[in-house]
Design a protein around this motif. Structure first.
Motif, PDB file in Angstrom:
ATOM      1  N   ALA A   1      38.851  11.333  47.149  1.00  0.00           N
ATOM      2  CA  ALA A   1      37.537  10.816  46.765  1.00  0.00           C
ATOM      3  C   ALA A   1      37.631   9.379  46.274  1.00  0.00           C
ATOM      4  N   ARG A   2      38.648   8.663  46.710  1.00  0.00           N
ATOM      5  CA  ARG A   2      38.825   7.275  46.290  1.00  0.00           C
ATOM      6  C   ARG A   2      37.721   6.416  46.911  1.00  0.00           C
ATOM      7  N   PRO A   3      36.892   5.732  46.106  1.00  0.00           N
ATOM      8  CA  PRO A   3      35.843   4.871  46.649  1.00  0.00           C
ATOM      9  C   PRO A   3      36.440   3.719  47.446  1.00  0.00           C
ATOM     10  N   LYS A   4      35.811   3.355  48.530  1.00  0.00           N
ATOM     11  CA  LYS A   4      36.323   2.290  49.376  1.00  0.00           C
ATOM     12  C   LYS A   4      36.281   0.928  48.697  1.00  0.00           C
ATOM     13  N   VAL A   5      35.401   0.799  47.700  1.00  0.00           N
ATOM     14  CA  VAL A   5      35.303  -0.484  47.002  1.00  0.00           C
ATOM     15  C   VAL A   5      36.590  -0.803  46.244  1.00  0.00           C
ATOM     16  N   LEU A   6      37.432   0.207  46.013  1.00  0.00           N
ATOM     17  CA  LEU A   6      38.705  -0.025  45.328  1.00  0.00           C
ATOM     18  C   LEU A   6      39.787  -0.508  46.295  1.00  0.00           C
ATOM     19  N   GLY A   7      39.435  -0.622  47.564  1.00  0.00           N
ATOM     20  CA  GLY A   7      40.419  -1.073  48.535  1.00  0.00           C
ATOM     21  C   GLY A   7      41.206   0.075  49.122  1.00  0.00           C
ATOM     22  N   ASP A   8      42.155  -0.271  50.006  1.00  0.00           N
ATOM     23  CA  ASP A   8      42.969   0.755  50.652  1.00  0.00           C
ATOM     24  C   ASP A   8      43.905   1.433  49.665  1.00  0.00           C
ATOM     25  N   CYS A   9      44.171   2.685  49.926  1.00  0.00           N
ATOM     26  CA  CYS A   9      45.074   3.456  49.077  1.00  0.00           C
ATOM     27  C   CYS A   9      46.514   2.972  49.295  1.00  0.00           C
ATOM     28  N   ASP A  10      47.260   2.834  48.174  1.00  0.00           N
ATOM     29  CA  ASP A  10      48.630   2.342  48.287  1.00  0.00           C
ATOM     30  C   ASP A  10      49.658   3.459  48.141  1.00  0.00           C
ATOM     31  N   ILE A  11      49.206   4.699  48.158  1.00  0.00           N
ATOM     32  CA  ILE A  11      50.139   5.833  48.109  1.00  0.00           C
ATOM     33  C   ILE A  11      50.782   5.982  49.479  1.00  0.00           C
ATOM     34  N   PRO A  12      52.091   5.925  49.576  1.00  0.00           N
ATOM     35  CA  PRO A  12      52.757   5.871  50.878  1.00  0.00           C
ATOM     36  C   PRO A  12      52.692   7.160  51.687  1.00  0.00           C
ATOM     37  N   ASP A  13      52.665   8.286  51.032  1.00  0.00           N
ATOM     38  CA  ASP A  13      52.627   9.542  51.786  1.00  0.00           C
ATOM     39  C   ASP A  13      51.741  10.546  51.070  1.00  0.00           C
ATOM     40  N   PHE A  14      51.510  11.664  51.728  1.00  0.00           N
ATOM     41  CA  PHE A  14      50.575  12.651  51.190  1.00  0.00           C
ATOM     42  C   PHE A  14      51.058  13.311  49.909  1.00  0.00           C
TER      43      PHE A  14
END
Length: 295
Positions: A240-253
């Motif tokens: 549920a990460r809002p797109k306004v925060l930019g791309d997710c930087d977590i490398p894997d699931f």
């Protein structure tokens, strides 16, 4: 018409004059154009020979004959109206519904003439005033002749009836005409979105994480959700990460399950927590077993 208005109308239907009440019952189920309703022939009721009923009518816009299936209950209402007209006028009037003399009289004095659309809707407006039929905002409902047709189309869309069936039932020339009814009431949309998110209510710590109210407040909600939320698919939930925060930087699931933007339902959260505890216990048991066998 909003459902609360329909409930109030049904509650007070028996306060209408009987011929008008039957007209309303026909329109609530069939959603006729007002010209089609007023010009229904006395012999419009047809049997399919298998216990089912159809209503035959002249399509107002396309000037051709059309039929639509109706319930057995409505067939009974039409039969009552047929008997009413035949008792009054014999074979001298060929329509199912008649007009009235002295429009401003409290009584319904039938005349062998067509009822006007103004007279039909006037009965409903008086009913609204008499019983204070109001919408959710508390405003007195202003009945109009086209509202029954729109309500039938919208209810069928909301019930999941295929569009081509609705097109045939309402007598539309093109699918584009049917699409005019393919909107969902705010309350219907709210319930559907809440149902979709009903089980997805906890974050990675098992805390309630309900969606903000504004997400469920307009007809653009589903589109808003797709455009503004990452909606990354996970095995036991979603992102549920809002797109306004930019791309997710977590490398894997694997890292997602410890992220504050991860959402799941309470059952799966408990399963995941217990499964992790089981894994830890299994690892400890394995280490103890290896230590014992190596010695």
């Amino acid at each position: 018409m909003p459902e609360e208005v329909m409930r109030q109308l049904n509650q007070h239907l028996d306060s209408l004059h009987e011929p008008v009440m039957r007209m309303v019952l026909v329109d609530i189920e069939c959603g006729f154009r007002i010209g089609e309703l007023l010009r229904l022939k006395l012999d419009c009721l047809k049997s399919n020979g298998k216990g089912g009923w159809y209503i035959q009518y002249q399509m107002y816009k396309m000037k051709k004959e059309h039929t639509k299936p109706i319930s057995n209950e409505l067939a009974g209402v039409i039969q009552e109206q047929q008997a009413y007209i035949r008792k009054l006028f014999g074979n001298n009037f060929s329509y199912l519904f008649c007009g009235r003399a002295r429009q401003h009289s409290k009584e319904f004095i039938p005349e062998p003439k067509l009822m006007t659309s103004a007279s039909f809707v006037g009965n409903l407006k008086r009913l609204a005033q008499q019983f204070e039929i109001k919408d959710q905002s508390g405003k007195l409902w202003d009945f109009q002749t086209h509202q029954f047709r729109h309500t039938v189309g919208t209810r069928m869309i909301n019930a999941g009836v295929p569009q081509h069936i609705i097109q045939r039932y309402l007598g539309h020339e093109s699918p584009e005409m049917t699409m005019l009814y393919a909107h969902i009431f705010d309350e219907t949309l709210r319930k559907e979105v809440e149902k979709y998110h009903e089980l997805k209510v906890v974050n990675f710590q098992g805390e309630t994480a309900e969606l903000d109210e504004t997400i469920l407040s307009s007809n653009d909600d589903l589109e808003w959700f797709k455009k503004n939320v990452q909606a990354r698919a996970l095995e036991h939930g979603y992102c549920a990460r809002p797109k306004v925060l930019g791309d997710c930087d977590i490398p894997d699931f694997d890292g997602c399950y410890n992220c504050p933007h991860w959402r799941t339902n309470k059952t799966l959260y408990q399963f995941k927590r217990h499964f992790r505890a089981y894994q830890q216990c299994f690892r400890k048991s394995s280490k103890l077993w290896l230590a014992a066998t190596s010695s």
